[in-house]
Design a protein around this motif. Structure first.
Motif, PDB file in Angstrom:
ATOM      1  N   LEU A  25       0.827  -1.196   0.000  1.00  0.00           N
ATOM      2  CA  LEU A  25       0.000   0.000   0.000  1.00  0.00           C
ATOM      3  C   LEU A  25       0.868   1.256   0.000  1.00  0.00           C
ATOM      4  CD1 LEU A  25      -2.763  -1.026   2.567  1.00  0.00           C
ATOM      5  CD2 LEU A  25      -2.934  -0.980   0.068  1.00  0.00           C
ATOM      6  N   TYR A  56      -3.684   5.683   2.860  1.00  0.00           N
ATOM      7  CA  TYR A  56      -3.151   4.975   1.691  1.00  0.00           C
ATOM      8  C   TYR A  56      -3.761   5.501   0.390  1.00  0.00           C
ATOM      9  CZ  TYR A  56      -2.050   1.730   5.480  1.00  0.00           C
ATOM     10  OH  TYR A  56      -1.604   1.179   6.651  1.00  0.00           O
ATOM     11  N   GLU A  59      -1.153   1.489  -4.735  1.00  0.00           N
ATOM     12  CA  GLU A  59      -0.059   0.601  -4.343  1.00  0.00           C
ATOM     13  C   GLU A  59       1.256   1.007  -5.003  1.00  0.00           C
ATOM     14  OE1 GLU A  59      -1.186  -3.435  -5.092  1.00  0.00           O
ATOM     15  OE2 GLU A  59      -2.784  -3.394  -3.601  1.00  0.00           O
ATOM     16  N   SER A  66      -1.531  -6.480  -3.965  1.00  0.00           N
ATOM     17  CA  SER A  66      -1.448  -6.925  -2.570  1.00  0.00           C
ATOM     18  C   SER A  66      -2.666  -7.704  -2.101  1.00  0.00           C
ATOM     19  CB  SER A  66      -1.229  -5.714  -1.656  1.00  0.00           C
ATOM     20  OG  SER A  66      -2.359  -4.861  -1.664  1.00  0.00           O
ATOM     21  N   PHE A  72      -5.314  -2.384  -4.869  1.00  0.00           N
ATOM     22  CA  PHE A  72      -6.125  -1.272  -4.406  1.00  0.00           C
ATOM     23  C   PHE A  72      -5.949  -0.089  -5.349  1.00  0.00           C
ATOM     24  CE2 PHE A  72      -6.222  -3.686  -0.502  1.00  0.00           C
ATOM     25  CZ  PHE A  72      -7.485  -3.411  -0.010  1.00  0.00           C
TER      26      PHE A  72
END
Length: 314
Positions: A25, A56, A59, A66, A72
């Motif tokens: 992240l 966050y 990534e 992840s 994400f």
């Protein structure tokens, strides 16, 4: 466990069992984009999701995403997806609010095409009379142009006009300007233009109708609105191919607001995975215990979820 602890446990498990390198992240550096997104969707992002994006934003690193190989999204990726979803929202009664400005832009587009028509004949003179040219143009695409020398020219005999890169660039710029001018009250997807040699032209503003032409379904039935994309579907996790796992802020009559769903470019069968983000995390922790081998294999996460949620249809 808190939601953050649950998520970290899932990410740590996948990072440990995956033999290849895994992304991580990325730290948030522009949380103000959340305000833009909330303005776009017309309401606040759920607190769970706001808290996540305070820390966050997408990534970083190389390798697999992840979240079981998926990634994400960043706030900018989220906004891009929602901007596309906005193009699917059409006014009930489309109208042109500034006809003069619209017509000026249309004439510029047509003139750019006409300037490159293949009118020079073998004898070395320009043939002033020609029948028509047809083409389609949208904010991100163009079809044709197709040139008909006279009324007897068939579709098989027509010529495709090879526009210069600079002309295509100018047409694209004017098309985007026209779309921005008319997006609020018309929001068309393409212009279909026929320009005639006598100076007349016809314009047809057309729409993509994915919601009514695709065989969209909801599982459970009546839980997710049968739309291709929706401005109220907030993408969180991406498969890198335009498909997402996200939060539904406008469920159908049998759904739950903030339910977690599958949707995206290749998805016609929308599926509810959990009634909330917290429930979704708990469900995945349970899957790790029961079906961990499936989750660490090189499989498309959406397919794994579907096998679990709709086993008879896969």
């Amino acid at each position: 466990m808190t939601k953050e602890e649950k998520l970290n446990k899932i990410l740590s498990w996948y990072s440990e069992v995956n033999e290849e390198e895994t992304k991580y992240l990325a730290k948030q550096e522009n949380f103000l984009q959340v305000d833009e997104i909330e303005k776009l969707i017309g309401e606040a992002i759920p607190k769970d999701i706001r808290d996540f994006f305070k820390k966050y934003d997408g990534e970083s690193g190389n390798g697999y995403g992840s979240f079981f190989g998926h990634s994400f999204v960043s706030l900018s990726e989220m906004k891009n997806s929602l901007d596309f979803a906005k193009t699917q929202v059409k006014p009930e009664k489309p109208k042109i609010t500034d006809p003069n400005k619209s017509n000026t832009l249309i004439k510029r587009i047509i003139q750019l095409v006409v300037n490159e028509l293949p009118l020079k004949k073998k004898l070395g003179f320009i043939k002033p009379k020609w029948h028509k040219v047809e083409f389609k143009t949208g904010p991100g695409s163009m079809g044709g142009p197709y040139f008909y020398l006279d009324k007897n020219t068939s579709d098989k005999e027509r010529e495709i006009v090879k526009l210069s890169p600079e002309t295509r660039k100018q047409i694209s710029q004017f098309t985007k300007e026209l779309h921005e001018l008319e997006i609020q009250d018309y929001n068309w997807d393409n212009l279909e233009i026929i320009a005639y040699g006598d100076g007349e032209h016809k314009i047809d503003r057309t729409f993509y109708d994915f919601d009514n032409t695709l065989p969209l379904t909801s599982t459970p039935e009546g839980a997710i609105k049968k739309k291709y994309f929706h401005i109220k579907w907030i993408p969180l996790i991406s498969d890198y191919g335009g498909n997402y796992i996200g939060i539904d802020l406008d469920p159908d009559e049998n759904g739950t607001k903030e339910q977690v769903i599958i949707f995206g470019r290749d998805e016609e069968d929308m599926i509810v995975l959990a009634d909330s983000w917290d429930e979704f995390l708990d469900w995945n922790l349970d899957l790790i215990e029961k079906k961990g081998d499936n989750l660490k294999n090189e499989s498309h996460l959406h397919d794994i979820y579907k096998q679990i949620k709709v086993p008879n249809d896969v």
